[in-house]
Design an enzyme around this catalytic site. Structure first.
Site, PDB file in Angstrom:
ATOM      1  CD  GLU A  95      -2.912  -1.023   1.914  1.00  0.00           C
ATOM      2  OE1 GLU A  95      -3.215  -0.090   2.599  1.00  0.00           O
ATOM      3  OE2 GLU A  95      -3.699  -2.054   2.276  1.00  0.00           O
ATOM      4  CB  CYS A 108       2.678   7.782   3.050  1.00  0.00           C
ATOM      5  SG  CYS A 108       3.069   6.534   4.191  1.00  0.00           S
ATOM      6  CB  CYS A 115       6.311  -4.364   9.382  1.00  0.00           C
ATOM      7  SG  CYS A 115       7.581  -3.565  10.497  1.00  0.00           S
ATOM      8  CB  CYS A 119       4.747  -1.688  16.798  1.00  0.00           C
ATOM      9  SG  CYS A 119       6.350  -1.359  16.460  1.00  0.00           S
ATOM     10  CB  CYS A 122       1.770  -0.858  13.987  1.00  0.00           C
ATOM     11  SG  CYS A 122       2.134  -0.992  12.332  1.00  0.00           S
ATOM     12  N   GLY A 166       6.230  -1.508   6.836  1.00  0.00           N
ATOM     13  CA  GLY A 166       7.561  -1.926   6.880  1.00  0.00           C
ATOM     14  C   GLY A 166       8.508  -1.265   7.601  1.00  0.00           C
ATOM     15  CD  GLU A 167      12.293   0.075  10.898  1.00  0.00           C
ATOM     16  OE1 GLU A 167      11.530   0.638  11.794  1.00  0.00           O
ATOM     17  OE2 GLU A 167      13.452   0.771  10.524  1.00  0.00           O
ATOM     18  CB  SER A 198       9.359   6.875   9.863  1.00  0.00           C
ATOM     19  OG  SER A 198       8.782   6.449  11.112  1.00  0.00           O
ATOM     20  CB  SER A 221       8.448   5.307  15.851  1.00  0.00           C
ATOM     21  OG  SER A 221       8.100   5.559  14.306  1.00  0.00           O
ATOM     22  CG  LEU A 222      10.468   8.309  22.090  1.00  0.00           C
ATOM     23  CD1 LEU A 222      11.772   7.624  22.215  1.00  0.00           C
ATOM     24  CD2 LEU A 222      10.456   9.772  22.470  1.00  0.00           C
ATOM     25  CG  ASN A 223       5.657   5.066  19.030  1.00  0.00           C
ATOM     26  OD1 ASN A 223       5.481   6.228  18.557  1.00  0.00           O
ATOM     27  ND2 ASN A 223       5.897   4.229  18.071  1.00  0.00           N
ATOM     28  CG  ASN A 297      -4.851   6.911  12.992  1.00  0.00           C
ATOM     29  OD1 ASN A 297      -5.671   7.742  12.988  1.00  0.00           O
ATOM     30  ND2 ASN A 297      -3.602   6.974  12.490  1.00  0.00           N
ATOM     31  CB  CYS A 339       0.208   6.611  11.068  1.00  0.00           C
ATOM     32  SG  CYS A 339       0.617   8.227  10.574  1.00  0.00           S
TER      33      CYS A 339
END
Ligand code: SAH
Ligand code: SF4
Length: 353
Positions: A95, A108, A115, A119, A122, A166-167, A198, A221-223, A297, A339
């Protein structure tokens, strides 16, 4: 004679790759003509290249295709966001999303099919990893979406973010190659300042990225505000500890015009307290950076909720005293384009709000 390089389509090839492909019998300007057609003119079909002789084109056509991904489905959100389900040559799908804004279009794109990072907030994580994307498949997403929307990828208003599936730093070689192709002034020519990658925090790869001569901007991405919290939300932290991640951020060689971006997904009652905000300030305030807050989200199978707007505002207020801090407006939630929502939904539009 054209050399057939196994499994490769033309998009994704840099000039030396094309020279090798065409072989020593062809004059050197041929590879340049082909490069120019693929990336500067951004032709969608080989037959549209008018600078090449008919005979040579025929030869190319028998062996190669440009190799842009195919548009399998397109979902239009009420806010103008467009989500694309793109089909790759091996029939897997990925996507990519176009977010138009006045004066700026952000594309994007994905770096992997699925991935492996897992996480907990996600949707992409639920797919696991199927495979890395090639450089051609990464660049192809930008060219395909630009083409579909009558945009020229070179235009100064196109921004690219590797924040889809993906990472990216687990596919760094291909991401860097794609970035060279996207930024080459003789080719697509997007400014280096307009491409951002990212990462969930793959520490050794951040160091490698910092050494690359041509590289995108970096977002992290700290999160979470503590090691323990981050371990729960992002299992990658077991391997790459928060302290090491912050040390890698401090050591990261920023260019004069560059700042690090920290992304922070806010999860109700989990990482969104004022104490968390104060700890985030302590982690990042000594760095040349900004913080982007993203309210979760939501999605099926995600066991978290979005904080109330007042909570998000309070969190932002605390950070903003020390570091620039923005709330990222959700885009395309109604079509699962926001996201962390990029999981292939082959069925039609699923409304979640
Ligand atoms: N794998 C990379 C890039 C893709 S994810 C990374 O993790 O950085 C892009 C961004 O979306 C990340 O900042 C991630 O934290 C965020 N994200 C993931 N799931 C989300 C969700 N459900 N709601 C809001 N943001 C999410
Ligand atoms: Fe992968 Fe990023 Fe999703 Fe984590 S947030 S699972 S790293 S895509």
């Amino acid at each position: 004679m054209l050399q057939v390089l196994e499994g490769q389509t033309l998009v994704g090839m840099e000039l030396p790759d094309l020279q090798q492909l065409l072989g020593p019998e062809q004059p050197t300007y041929r590879a340049r003509q082909l490069y120019d057609a693929l990336y500067r003119k951004q032709v969608a079909n080989l037959s549209d290249i008018c600078t090449l002789s008919q005979g040579f084109k025929k030869q190319l056509l028998t062996k190669f295709a440009i190799g842009l991904p195919g548009v399998e489905k397109r979902f239009d959100s009420s806010d103008g966001t467009r989500r694309y389900l793109l089909r790759l040559e091996d029939n897997r799908t990925i996507e990519a999303v176009l977010m138009p804004e006045p004066g700026r279009d952000t594309i994007c794109i994905s770096s992997q099919v699925g991935c492996p990072v897992d996480c907990k907030f996600c949707l992409t994580a639920l797919m696991g990893l199927e495979r890395n994307l090639t450089a051609g498949e990464i660049v192809g997403q930008v060219l395909c979406i630009a083409h579909d929307n009558g945009l020229k990828a070179t235009a100064s208003q196109v921004n690219v973010v590797l924040m889809g599936m993906g990472e990216p730093l687990l596919n760094l070689e291909n991401v860097l190659k794609a970035n060279r192709l996207l930024t080459d002034p003789d080719g697509i020519g997007i400014s280096q300042k307009r491409i951002t990658v990212s990462t969930s925090g793959i520490v050794p790869k951040m160091e490698e990225l910092g050494r690359a001569a041509v590289r995108p901007k970096l977002a992290i991405s700290l999160n979470a505000s503590t090691e323990e919290q981050r371990r729960k939300l992002m299992p990658i932290t077991r391997k790459y500890h928060l302290a090491d991640l912050m040390a890698a951020c401090k050591a990261y060689p920023l260019r004069p015009w560059e700042k690090l971006t920290f992304e922070y997904v806010l999860l109700k009652g989990i990482n969104d307290s004022d104490h968390d905000a104060k700890r985030v300030v302590r982690l990042v305030a000594h760095l040349n950076c900004k913080v982007n807050l993203i309210g979760l989200n939501p999605g099926p199978g995600i066991p978290y909720e979005t904080p109330d707007p007042e909570r998000i505002a309070s969190f932002q207020g605390i950070i903003r005293r020390s570091v620039p801090c923005f709330i990222r407006k959700p885009r395309g939630r109604d079509i699962f384009a926001a996201c962390g929502q990029l999981k292939r939904v082959a069925s039609d539009i699923v409304r979640i709000t």
